[in-house]
Design a protein around this motif. Structure first.
Motif, PDB file in Angstrom:
ATOM      1  N   ASN A   1      -6.735   7.162   3.121  1.00 39.32           N
ATOM      2  CA  ASN A   1      -5.673   8.004   3.682  1.00 39.32           C
ATOM      3  C   ASN A   1      -4.999   8.800   2.564  1.00 39.32           C
ATOM      4  O   ASN A   1      -4.373   8.219   1.679  1.00 39.32           O
ATOM      5  CB  ASN A   1      -4.641   7.118   4.390  1.00 39.32           C
ATOM      6  CG  ASN A   1      -3.587   7.934   5.134  1.00 39.32           C
ATOM      7  OD1 ASN A   1      -3.365   9.110   4.835  1.00 39.32           O
ATOM      8  ND2 ASN A   1      -2.938   7.308   6.096  1.00 39.32           N
ATOM      9  N   PRO A   2      -5.096  10.136   2.573  1.00 36.14           N
ATOM     10  CA  PRO A   2      -4.517  10.940   1.495  1.00 36.14           C
ATOM     11  C   PRO A   2      -2.996  10.911   1.459  1.00 36.14           C
ATOM     12  O   PRO A   2      -2.396  11.340   0.465  1.00 36.14           O
ATOM     13  CB  PRO A   2      -5.032  12.354   1.798  1.00 36.14           C
ATOM     14  CG  PRO A   2      -5.292  12.350   3.274  1.00 36.14           C
ATOM     15  CD  PRO A   2      -5.779  10.968   3.588  1.00 36.14           C
ATOM     16  N   GLU A   3      -2.366  10.412   2.517  1.00 34.35           N
ATOM     17  CA  GLU A   3      -0.906  10.271   2.500  1.00 34.35           C
ATOM     18  C   GLU A   3      -0.478   8.987   1.793  1.00 34.35           C
ATOM     19  O   GLU A   3       0.697   8.779   1.534  1.00 34.35           O
ATOM     20  CB  GLU A   3      -0.354  10.284   3.926  1.00 34.35           C
ATOM     21  CG  GLU A   3      -0.530  11.605   4.640  1.00 34.35           C
ATOM     22  CD  GLU A   3       0.166  12.755   3.919  1.00 34.35           C
ATOM     23  OE1 GLU A   3       1.262  12.530   3.368  1.00 34.35           O
ATOM     24  OE2 GLU A   3      -0.389  13.871   3.898  1.00 34.35           O
ATOM     25  N   ILE A   4      -1.453   8.128   1.465  1.00 34.17           N
ATOM     26  CA  ILE A   4      -1.179   6.916   0.691  1.00 34.17           C
ATOM     27  C   ILE A   4      -1.721   7.074  -0.722  1.00 34.17           C
ATOM     28  O   ILE A   4      -1.008   6.861  -1.708  1.00 34.17           O
ATOM     29  CB  ILE A   4      -1.794   5.673   1.372  1.00 34.17           C
ATOM     30  CG1 ILE A   4      -1.221   5.499   2.774  1.00 34.17           C
ATOM     31  CG2 ILE A   4      -1.540   4.420   0.522  1.00 34.17           C
ATOM     32  CD1 ILE A   4      -1.862   4.360   3.562  1.00 34.17           C
ATOM     33  N   PHE A   5      -3.003   7.439  -0.821  1.00 32.79           N
ATOM     34  CA  PHE A   5      -3.651   7.616  -2.112  1.00 32.79           C
ATOM     35  C   PHE A   5      -4.078   9.061  -2.271  1.00 32.79           C
ATOM     36  O   PHE A   5      -4.981   9.530  -1.589  1.00 32.79           O
ATOM     37  CB  PHE A   5      -4.858   6.679  -2.237  1.00 32.79           C
ATOM     38  CG  PHE A   5      -4.493   5.222  -2.170  1.00 32.79           C
ATOM     39  CD1 PHE A   5      -3.812   4.608  -3.208  1.00 32.79           C
ATOM     40  CD2 PHE A   5      -4.802   4.477  -1.040  1.00 32.79           C
ATOM     41  CE1 PHE A   5      -3.457   3.271  -3.145  1.00 32.79           C
ATOM     42  CE2 PHE A   5      -4.459   3.139  -0.965  1.00 32.79           C
ATOM     43  CZ  PHE A   5      -3.777   2.532  -2.014  1.00 32.79           C
ATOM     44  N   GLY A   6      -3.419   9.751  -3.166  1.00 36.06           N
ATOM     45  CA  GLY A   6      -3.693  11.162  -3.376  1.00 36.06           C
ATOM     46  C   GLY A   6      -2.479  11.843  -3.949  1.00 36.06           C
ATOM     47  O   GLY A   6      -1.470  11.207  -4.264  1.00 36.06           O
TER      48      GLY A   6
ATOM     49  N   ALA B   1      13.456   7.495   1.183  1.00 35.08           N
ATOM     50  CA  ALA B   1      12.147   6.852   1.329  1.00 35.08           C
ATOM     51  C   ALA B   1      11.735   6.751   2.786  1.00 35.08           C
ATOM     52  O   ALA B   1      12.477   6.232   3.617  1.00 35.08           O
ATOM     53  CB  ALA B   1      12.196   5.453   0.713  1.00 35.08           C
ATOM     54  N   GLU B   2      10.565   7.253   3.084  1.00 33.63           N
ATOM     55  CA  GLU B   2       9.960   7.052   4.400  1.00 33.63           C
ATOM     56  C   GLU B   2       8.475   6.721   4.285  1.00 33.63           C
ATOM     57  O   GLU B   2       7.921   6.022   5.135  1.00 33.63           O
ATOM     58  CB  GLU B   2      10.144   8.294   5.282  1.00 33.63           C
ATOM     59  CG  GLU B   2       9.638   8.070   6.706  1.00 33.63           C
ATOM     60  CD  GLU B   2       9.770   9.298   7.591  1.00 33.63           C
ATOM     61  OE1 GLU B   2       9.216   9.263   8.705  1.00 33.63           O
ATOM     62  OE2 GLU B   2      10.407  10.288   7.175  1.00 33.63           O
ATOM     63  N   ARG B   3       7.826   7.184   3.223  1.00 39.42           N
ATOM     64  CA  ARG B   3       6.378   7.045   3.091  1.00 39.42           C
ATOM     65  C   ARG B   3       5.948   5.573   3.133  1.00 39.42           C
ATOM     66  O   ARG B   3       4.995   5.205   3.822  1.00 39.42           O
ATOM     67  CB  ARG B   3       5.900   7.702   1.788  1.00 39.42           C
ATOM     68  CG  ARG B   3       4.386   7.770   1.667  1.00 39.42           C
ATOM     69  CD  ARG B   3       3.977   8.595   0.448  1.00 39.42           C
ATOM     70  NE  ARG B   3       4.473   9.963   0.536  1.00 39.42           N
ATOM     71  CZ  ARG B   3       3.871  10.943   1.201  1.00 39.42           C
ATOM     72  NH1 ARG B   3       2.723  10.709   1.822  1.00 39.42           N
ATOM     73  NH2 ARG B   3       4.396  12.157   1.229  1.00 39.42           N
ATOM     74  N   ALA B   4       6.652   4.719   2.394  1.00 44.68           N
ATOM     75  CA  ALA B   4       6.251   3.307   2.328  1.00 44.68           C
ATOM     76  C   ALA B   4       6.421   2.606   3.667  1.00 44.68           C
ATOM     77  O   ALA B   4       5.604   1.769   4.054  1.00 44.68           O
ATOM     78  CB  ALA B   4       7.051   2.586   1.248  1.00 44.68           C
ATOM     79  N   SER B   5       7.472   2.937   4.376  1.00 44.59           N
ATOM     80  CA  SER B   5       7.680   2.302   5.684  1.00 44.59           C
ATOM     81  C   SER B   5       6.699   2.844   6.718  1.00 44.59           C
ATOM     82  O   SER B   5       6.136   2.085   7.514  1.00 44.59           O
ATOM     83  CB  SER B   5       9.122   2.523   6.160  1.00 44.59           C
ATOM     84  OG  SER B   5       9.409   3.904   6.309  1.00 44.59           O
ATOM     85  N   LYS B   6       6.448   4.146   6.693  1.00 44.45           N
ATOM     86  CA  LYS B   6       5.581   4.772   7.689  1.00 44.45           C
ATOM     87  C   LYS B   6       4.125   4.339   7.531  1.00 44.45           C
ATOM     88  O   LYS B   6       3.440   4.054   8.529  1.00 44.45           O
ATOM     89  CB  LYS B   6       5.686   6.294   7.584  1.00 44.45           C
ATOM     90  CG  LYS B   6       4.821   7.038   8.593  1.00 44.45           C
ATOM     91  CD  LYS B   6       5.065   8.550   8.508  1.00 44.45           C
ATOM     92  CE  LYS B   6       4.208   9.289   9.529  1.00 44.45           C
ATOM     93  NZ  LYS B   6       4.475  10.757   9.506  1.00 44.45           N
TER      94      LYS B   6
ATOM     95  N   ASN C   1      -2.821  -4.110  -1.448  1.00 44.86           N
ATOM     96  CA  ASN C   1      -3.539  -4.488  -0.226  1.00 44.86           C
ATOM     97  C   ASN C   1      -4.187  -3.277   0.431  1.00 44.86           C
ATOM     98  O   ASN C   1      -5.297  -3.367   0.987  1.00 44.86           O
ATOM     99  CB  ASN C   1      -2.583  -5.155   0.762  1.00 44.86           C
ATOM    100  CG  ASN C   1      -2.116  -6.528   0.301  1.00 44.86           C
ATOM    101  OD1 ASN C   1      -2.706  -7.120  -0.605  1.00 44.86           O
ATOM    102  ND2 ASN C   1      -1.053  -7.030   0.909  1.00 44.86           N
ATOM    103  N   ALA C   2      -3.496  -2.147   0.370  1.00 44.67           N
ATOM    104  CA  ALA C   2      -4.020  -0.929   0.995  1.00 44.67           C
ATOM    105  C   ALA C   2      -5.301  -0.454   0.330  1.00 44.67           C
ATOM    106  O   ALA C   2      -6.154   0.174   0.975  1.00 44.67           O
ATOM    107  CB  ALA C   2      -2.962   0.171   0.964  1.00 44.67           C
ATOM    108  N   THR C   3      -5.470  -0.746  -0.975  1.00 46.54           N
ATOM    109  CA  THR C   3      -6.702  -0.326  -1.648  1.00 46.54           C
ATOM    110  C   THR C   3      -7.926  -1.037  -1.071  1.00 46.54           C
ATOM    111  O   THR C   3      -9.054  -0.545  -1.190  1.00 46.54           O
ATOM    112  CB  THR C   3      -6.654  -0.618  -3.169  1.00 46.54           C
ATOM    113  OG1 THR C   3      -6.661  -2.044  -3.401  1.00 46.54           O
ATOM    114  CG2 THR C   3      -5.430   0.010  -3.810  1.00 46.54           C
ATOM    115  N   GLN C   4      -7.700  -2.197  -0.441  1.00 46.66           N
ATOM    116  CA  GLN C   4      -8.802  -2.996   0.107  1.00 46.66           C
ATOM    117  C   GLN C   4      -8.882  -2.918   1.627  1.00 46.66           C
ATOM    118  O   GLN C   4      -9.670  -3.632   2.245  1.00 46.66           O
ATOM    119  CB  GLN C   4      -8.636  -4.454  -0.330  1.00 46.66           C
ATOM    120  CG  GLN C   4      -8.512  -4.647  -1.828  1.00 46.66           C
ATOM    121  CD  GLN C   4      -9.663  -4.009  -2.584  1.00 46.66           C
ATOM    122  OE1 GLN C   4     -10.829  -4.329  -2.323  1.00 46.66           O
ATOM    123  NE2 GLN C   4      -9.355  -3.110  -3.514  1.00 46.66           N
ATOM    124  N   ASP C   5      -8.085  -2.064   2.227  1.00 52.08           N
ATOM    125  CA  ASP C   5      -8.038  -1.910   3.679  1.00 52.08           C
ATOM    126  C   ASP C   5      -8.659  -0.564   4.049  1.00 52.08           C
ATOM    127  O   ASP C   5      -8.072   0.486   3.760  1.00 52.08           O
ATOM    128  CB  ASP C   5      -6.580  -1.984   4.147  1.00 52.08           C
ATOM    129  CG  ASP C   5      -6.433  -1.866   5.657  1.00 52.08           C
ATOM    130  OD1 ASP C   5      -7.397  -1.450   6.341  1.00 52.08           O
ATOM    131  OD2 ASP C   5      -5.329  -2.172   6.162  1.00 52.08           O
TER     132      ASP C   5
END
Length: 347
Positions: free
Chosen positions: A243-248, A313-318, A233-237
């Motif tokens: 956001n480099p903290e999600i994709f990168g 894990a924190e990245r997925a929740s944040k 979903n994030a790829t289409q948002d």
């Protein structure tokens, strides 16, 4: 806009569940699945009628490269943590056909088996985790990106990270031990705990590596499927896709729900085997890795049963709002695994 999605591993445990979550939420997308042959595709086609297929193995790099080049999003789960040629083909395909104005996205399945590296290279067997063996997926991201090259999966992770650019956006999912029944059209069973159960049913004792004090994180397969969906979903948002903290290179996503100790799992397996009437007595037996390899029912994944894998894990929740749901515990899931494996072994 119809999103073109290329998926490997849709007949597998993780890939099947990931695809199930994405497909059922976004049925209007165009899905192309890599499967070995038409026979393997039949069950998938019956469950997901709009899916298309390309046929081949992970060695068919031209097919993979072409499919990746035509996709907006690639979901790679088929032996994805360890197969070099397929990772290189995906990187080449995405780079060839995408740009900064229209990037391609790569959701890559790795695993926290990579975090067992210290025990592996130092010959630790069944020993408790050291403080420095715990990795936080935000606070320790620089340590994670520079892990020892002897770590399992590390070489492939480096290929994925190396592909990251303005035109190719990557995210690496690192699940720990996975439990629960998958929801895909192919394999719906996990491997680590069933391997322990297989050895126990085959040998009449529950093997425990060394002192059995090592620990692994775990997650339910449905929570992992949900994480794949949230990343898709994030790829289409637009608020997330750049956001480099999600994709990168920083996009490492751990997803533990809890922590298990394999002595306790071995005890639970022995208890269930007795309770279900397969053996009157099932003792625990201390073994070395070398001794474990000689046991009936052994699978190479069993070596991880004696190492430590600890992630925070924190990245997925944040960044994605992901959180594991309250589910049956991994210990309680052992009863179902014993029943399934006993039937498959003809007991």
């Amino acid at each position: 806009m119809v999103v073109k999605v290329f998926v490997t591993g849709a007949t597998g445990y993780v890939g099947g569940t990931a695809f199930d979550y994405i497909y059922n939420t976004h049925k209007d997308n165009e899905y192309t699945l890599l499967v070995r042959n038409e026979a393997r595709a039949q069950a998938v086609k019956a469950k997901y009628p709009t899916a298309k297929f390309v046929y081949g193995s992970l060695e068919d790099v031209d097919i993979i490269e072409q499919a990746a080049s035509e996709a907006d999003v690639v979901v790679h789960t088929a032996d994805s943590a360890d197969h070099i040629a397929s990772a290189q083909a995906i990187a080449k395909g995405l780079e060839k056909s995408h740009s900064a104005e229209k990037p391609g996205y790569w959701l890559h399945l790795s695993g926290t088996g990579i975090l067992t590296w210290y025990d592996l290279v130092n010959g630790r067997e069944g020993q408790p985790p050291l403080p420095e063996q715990k990795y936080h997926d935000i606070n320790d991201i620089e340590r994670i990106k520079t892990l020892d090259d002897r770590a399992p999966h590390r070489l492939i992770d480096k290929i994925v990270i190396g592909a990251n650019s303005d035109a190719v956006k990557i995210a690496i999912l690192c699940p720990p031990l996975i439990y629960g029944k998958g929801s895909g059209a192919g394999n719906t069973q996990t491997i680590q705990i069933p391997t322990l159960v297989d050895m126990t049913l085959s040998e009449g004792f529950a093997p425990v590596v060394g002192d059995g004090k090592n620990e692994w994180d775990y997650v339910h397969i449905d929570d992992l499927g949900d994480l794949f969906l949230k990343l898709f979903n994030a790829t289409q948002d637009p608020s997330k896709s750049s956001n480099p903290e999600i994709f990168g290179a920083n996009g490492y996503f751990y997803c533990p729900y809890g922590t298990l100790n394999f002595t306790k799992i071995a005890e639970r397996a022995a208890e269930e085997i007795k309770k279900q009437g397969y053996f009157a007595d099932v003792p625990l037996k201390r073994v070395t890795f070398a001794e474990q390899k000689k046991l009936k029912g052994y699978h190479p994944v069993a070596e991880t049963l004696g190492h430590n894998s600890k992630g925070v894990a924190e990245r997925a929740s944040k960044y994605l709002g992901w959180a594991p749901k309250e589910r049956t515990s991994v210990e309680d899931d052992v009863a179902e695994v014993v029943s399934q494996r006993a039937k498959q072994l003809g007991l």
